[in-house]
Design a protein around this motif. Sequence first.
Motif, PDB file in Angstrom:
ATOM      1  N   SER A 235     -26.095 -37.326 -60.166  1.00 59.90           N
ATOM      2  CA  SER A 235     -25.180 -37.859 -59.155  1.00 59.90           C
ATOM      3  C   SER A 235     -25.897 -38.435 -57.953  1.00 59.90           C
ATOM      4  CB  SER A 235     -24.217 -36.761 -58.681  1.00 59.90           C
ATOM      5  OG  SER A 235     -24.939 -35.676 -58.098  1.00 59.90           O
ATOM      6  N   HIS A 236     -27.164 -38.036 -57.713  1.00 63.03           N
ATOM      7  CA  HIS A 236     -27.842 -38.574 -56.535  1.00 63.03           C
ATOM      8  C   HIS A 236     -29.327 -38.802 -56.782  1.00 63.03           C
ATOM      9  CE1 HIS A 236     -28.700 -34.189 -55.385  1.00 63.03           C
ATOM     10  NE2 HIS A 236     -29.884 -34.759 -55.247  1.00 63.03           N
ATOM     11  N   LEU A 237     -29.856 -39.685 -55.957  1.00 65.11           N
ATOM     12  CA  LEU A 237     -31.276 -40.021 -55.930  1.00 65.11           C
ATOM     13  C   LEU A 237     -31.771 -39.687 -54.533  1.00 65.11           C
ATOM     14  CD1 LEU A 237     -33.608 -41.493 -57.522  1.00 65.11           C
ATOM     15  CD2 LEU A 237     -32.867 -43.588 -56.366  1.00 65.11           C
ATOM     16  N   ASP A 238     -32.590 -38.646 -54.428  1.00 63.75           N
ATOM     17  CA  ASP A 238     -33.079 -38.168 -53.132  1.00 63.75           C
ATOM     18  C   ASP A 238     -34.464 -38.763 -52.900  1.00 63.75           C
ATOM     19  OD1 ASP A 238     -34.056 -36.772 -50.955  1.00 63.75           O
ATOM     20  OD2 ASP A 238     -33.232 -34.842 -51.577  1.00 63.75           O
ATOM     21  N   LEU A 239     -34.544 -39.723 -51.980  1.00 62.19           N
ATOM     22  CA  LEU A 239     -35.801 -40.432 -51.732  1.00 62.19           C
ATOM     23  C   LEU A 239     -36.560 -39.903 -50.520  1.00 62.19           C
ATOM     24  CD1 LEU A 239     -34.766 -44.076 -52.660  1.00 62.19           C
ATOM     25  CD2 LEU A 239     -35.828 -42.306 -54.085  1.00 62.19           C
ATOM     26  N   GLY A 240     -36.168 -38.734 -50.022  1.00 62.88           N
ATOM     27  CA  GLY A 240     -36.939 -38.062 -48.992  1.00 62.88           C
ATOM     28  C   GLY A 240     -36.862 -38.753 -47.645  1.00 62.88           C
ATOM     29  N   GLY A 241     -37.832 -38.418 -46.807  1.00 62.15           N
ATOM     30  CA  GLY A 241     -37.886 -38.994 -45.462  1.00 62.15           C
ATOM     31  C   GLY A 241     -39.263 -39.546 -45.191  1.00 62.15           C
ATOM     32  N   GLY A 242     -39.818 -39.174 -44.045  1.00 59.85           N
ATOM     33  CA  GLY A 242     -41.188 -39.557 -43.737  1.00 59.85           C
ATOM     34  C   GLY A 242     -41.360 -40.739 -42.814  1.00 59.85           C
ATOM     35  N   LEU A 243     -40.265 -41.441 -42.465  1.00 57.77           N
ATOM     36  CA  LEU A 243     -40.426 -42.611 -41.603  1.00 57.77           C
ATOM     37  C   LEU A 243     -41.027 -42.202 -40.266  1.00 57.77           C
ATOM     38  CD1 LEU A 243     -39.898 -45.661 -41.442  1.00 57.77           C
ATOM     39  CD2 LEU A 243     -37.686 -45.129 -40.414  1.00 57.77           C
ATOM     40  N   GLY A 244     -42.071 -42.905 -39.853  1.00 62.43           N
ATOM     41  CA  GLY A 244     -42.820 -42.527 -38.666  1.00 62.43           C
ATOM     42  C   GLY A 244     -42.223 -43.063 -37.373  1.00 62.43           C
ATOM     43  N   ILE A 245     -42.882 -42.729 -36.275  1.00 64.25           N
ATOM     44  CA  ILE A 245     -42.520 -43.219 -34.948  1.00 64.25           C
ATOM     45  C   ILE A 245     -43.767 -43.811 -34.304  1.00 64.25           C
ATOM     46  CG2 ILE A 245     -40.689 -41.498 -34.697  1.00 64.25           C
ATOM     47  CD1 ILE A 245     -42.532 -39.973 -32.759  1.00 64.25           C
ATOM     48  N   VAL A 246     -43.580 -44.488 -33.187  1.00 66.91           N
ATOM     49  CA  VAL A 246     -44.699 -45.089 -32.461  1.00 66.91           C
ATOM     50  C   VAL A 246     -45.229 -44.076 -31.454  1.00 66.91           C
ATOM     51  CG1 VAL A 246     -45.408 -46.921 -30.898  1.00 66.91           C
ATOM     52  CG2 VAL A 246     -43.811 -47.420 -32.754  1.00 66.91           C
ATOM     53  N   TYR A 247     -46.434 -43.586 -31.683  1.00 69.12           N
ATOM     54  CA  TYR A 247     -47.068 -42.676 -30.737  1.00 69.12           C
ATOM     55  C   TYR A 247     -47.946 -43.411 -29.729  1.00 69.12           C
ATOM     56  CZ  TYR A 247     -45.691 -38.543 -33.444  1.00 69.12           C
ATOM     57  OH  TYR A 247     -44.968 -37.543 -34.067  1.00 69.12           O
ATOM     58  N   GLU A 248     -48.565 -44.499 -30.155  1.00 67.49           N
ATOM     59  CA  GLU A 248     -49.457 -45.258 -29.278  1.00 67.49           C
ATOM     60  C   GLU A 248     -48.813 -46.590 -28.918  1.00 67.49           C
ATOM     61  OE1 GLU A 248     -53.699 -45.294 -30.045  1.00 67.49           O
ATOM     62  OE2 GLU A 248     -53.364 -44.107 -31.860  1.00 67.49           O
ATOM     63  N   GLN A 249     -48.980 -46.996 -27.670  1.00 66.00           N
ATOM     64  CA  GLN A 249     -48.459 -48.286 -27.252  1.00 66.00           C
ATOM     65  C   GLN A 249     -49.074 -49.378 -28.111  1.00 66.00           C
ATOM     66  OE1 GLN A 249     -49.335 -48.277 -23.021  1.00 66.00           O
ATOM     67  NE2 GLN A 249     -47.229 -47.699 -22.541  1.00 66.00           N
ATOM     68  N   GLY A 250     -48.233 -50.307 -28.554  1.00 70.01           N
ATOM     69  CA  GLY A 250     -48.700 -51.366 -29.426  1.00 70.01           C
ATOM     70  C   GLY A 250     -48.564 -51.041 -30.894  1.00 70.01           C
ATOM     71  N   GLY A 251     -48.185 -49.789 -31.217  1.00 68.98           N
ATOM     72  CA  GLY A 251     -47.967 -49.421 -32.607  1.00 68.98           C
ATOM     73  C   GLY A 251     -46.676 -50.022 -33.134  1.00 68.98           C
ATOM     74  N   ASP A 252     -46.485 -49.918 -34.446  1.00 69.13           N
ATOM     75  CA  ASP A 252     -45.314 -50.528 -35.061  1.00 69.13           C
ATOM     76  C   ASP A 252     -44.871 -49.674 -36.236  1.00 69.13           C
ATOM     77  OD1 ASP A 252     -43.337 -52.460 -35.432  1.00 69.13           O
ATOM     78  OD2 ASP A 252     -44.566 -53.582 -36.853  1.00 69.13           O
ATOM     79  N   VAL A 253     -43.561 -49.559 -36.416  1.00 68.38           N
ATOM     80  CA  VAL A 253     -42.975 -48.891 -37.582  1.00 68.38           C
ATOM     81  C   VAL A 253     -41.807 -49.742 -38.068  1.00 68.38           C
ATOM     82  CG1 VAL A 253     -43.639 -46.561 -36.854  1.00 68.38           C
ATOM     83  CG2 VAL A 253     -41.421 -47.490 -36.156  1.00 68.38           C
ATOM     84  N   PRO A 254     -41.408 -49.578 -39.335  1.00 71.87           N
ATOM     85  CA  PRO A 254     -40.264 -50.349 -39.834  1.00 71.87           C
ATOM     86  C   PRO A 254     -38.990 -50.024 -39.055  1.00 71.87           C
ATOM     87  CG  PRO A 254     -41.500 -49.372 -41.645  1.00 71.87           C
ATOM     88  CD  PRO A 254     -42.040 -48.768 -40.392  1.00 71.87           C
ATOM     89  N   THR A 255     -38.127 -51.002 -38.928  1.00 74.57           N
ATOM     90  CA  THR A 255     -36.828 -50.772 -38.308  1.00 74.57           C
ATOM     91  C   THR A 255     -35.952 -49.966 -39.248  1.00 74.57           C
ATOM     92  OG1 THR A 255     -35.843 -52.772 -39.235  1.00 74.57           O
ATOM     93  CG2 THR A 255     -37.014 -52.989 -37.119  1.00 74.57           C
TER      94      THR A 255
END
Length: 419
Positions: A235-255
């Motif tokens: 019934s479901h597909l569990d693809l977890g988490g793990g999306l990061g955040i920006v800790y350093e100025q100038g860093g980038d993560v997916p929207t």
Amino acid sequence: MAALDTTQAPVFALDQVPLEPIAAAEGTPCYVYSAPVVSRRLAALQQALADCAWPHAVHYALKANSSLAIARLIRDGGAHADANSIGEIALATRAGFRPDQIVFTGVGKSPQELERAVSLDLKAINAESPGELDRIDALARSQGRRVRVALRVNPDVDAQSHPHISTGLKTSKFGVPLDDAAEVLRARRDAAGLEIIGVHVHVGSQITSLGPLCAAARKVADLAVALRAEGFPLSHLDLGGGLGIVYEQGGDVPTYEAFARALVDVARPTGLTLIVEPGRTLVGPAGVLLARVIDVKPHAGGGRFVVLDAGMTELMRPALYGAFHRIVPVHAADRPLVPCDVVGPVCESSDTFGRVRELPEPHVGDLMAIMDAGAYGAVMSNTYNRRPLPPEVLVEADGSWRVIRRRPTLDDMFALEQA
């Protein structure tokens, strides 16, 4: 969406609430969280998923921050829970999550944990091994139950994050190798105590590129399609988490929009409900650790050591992973920038928050904010050197603030001991 306002105001603030009065009232070190930041980030993720028009559920990973008030805030925002222990399950139920809103994950579940989990009729238990599936089956049959389970699959995908928080390589302790997963489930498809409803993958934490997430997701989605073709009632597909955040100025993560589109695109051909398990991305930028400078002394390399009253006992990530956190003086000061090694008071050389940081010349008594500390901060704090756990404070949307965990007294710390 960093929580701390670092404009050139005379005093920095969290959601326009001054931090100095909180530090004065509760002492330092002290965690402070922004309820509006958590709520906004959760709402933004949910909207991004809703825009993709596919059945889904957000299960907040309690391991990131399991403070009762934070869990209740997440529940009020419409998310469900992902728990890694019976303690986190108990916390989730106390926060108001129903058992059918809780997924139980964890690489090693004790017999006592499994027995309790089986009795609760959770949404699913994410099983880590053939042996764990068999133990769940035996416990379920002994209780006259049929338990919903998903199998965690190890896809052998490099999360491209720190080795200590990468969980999807074949050398990792997590899950069942992808090549073995179908046979593991076939051998148990008629188990009386098991209802096999999903497959699960999680390749790591602080992921800053969608590549590893999508690579793992596609492998597990292909497995799910093959299992459904064999008649497994997934019934479901569990693809977890793990999306990061920006800790350093100038860093980038997916929207969130890119994250949602990518995973829904993988889930859609399977016909299965998508489950995601974010943690850090929801709460990390919402928290700061307040600490005072308690000493400044010359550094042999020409700089200076700035000793805080917070250390690795309050925020372990820099010592454990070499993690970067911005360090910001709470009071704007017209002082020259000087190179500083910002360290803690714990009797370990690894008790260091940052080396060669350019800060306005620190003075003893200055209040500092260690940024983006809402995830894997207080939840990993400890009492090494007999240091009491830090209090936690929540700033509300109306500008008020309240203590959500008080600082233990020394009597509290010794209450469970006998001479």
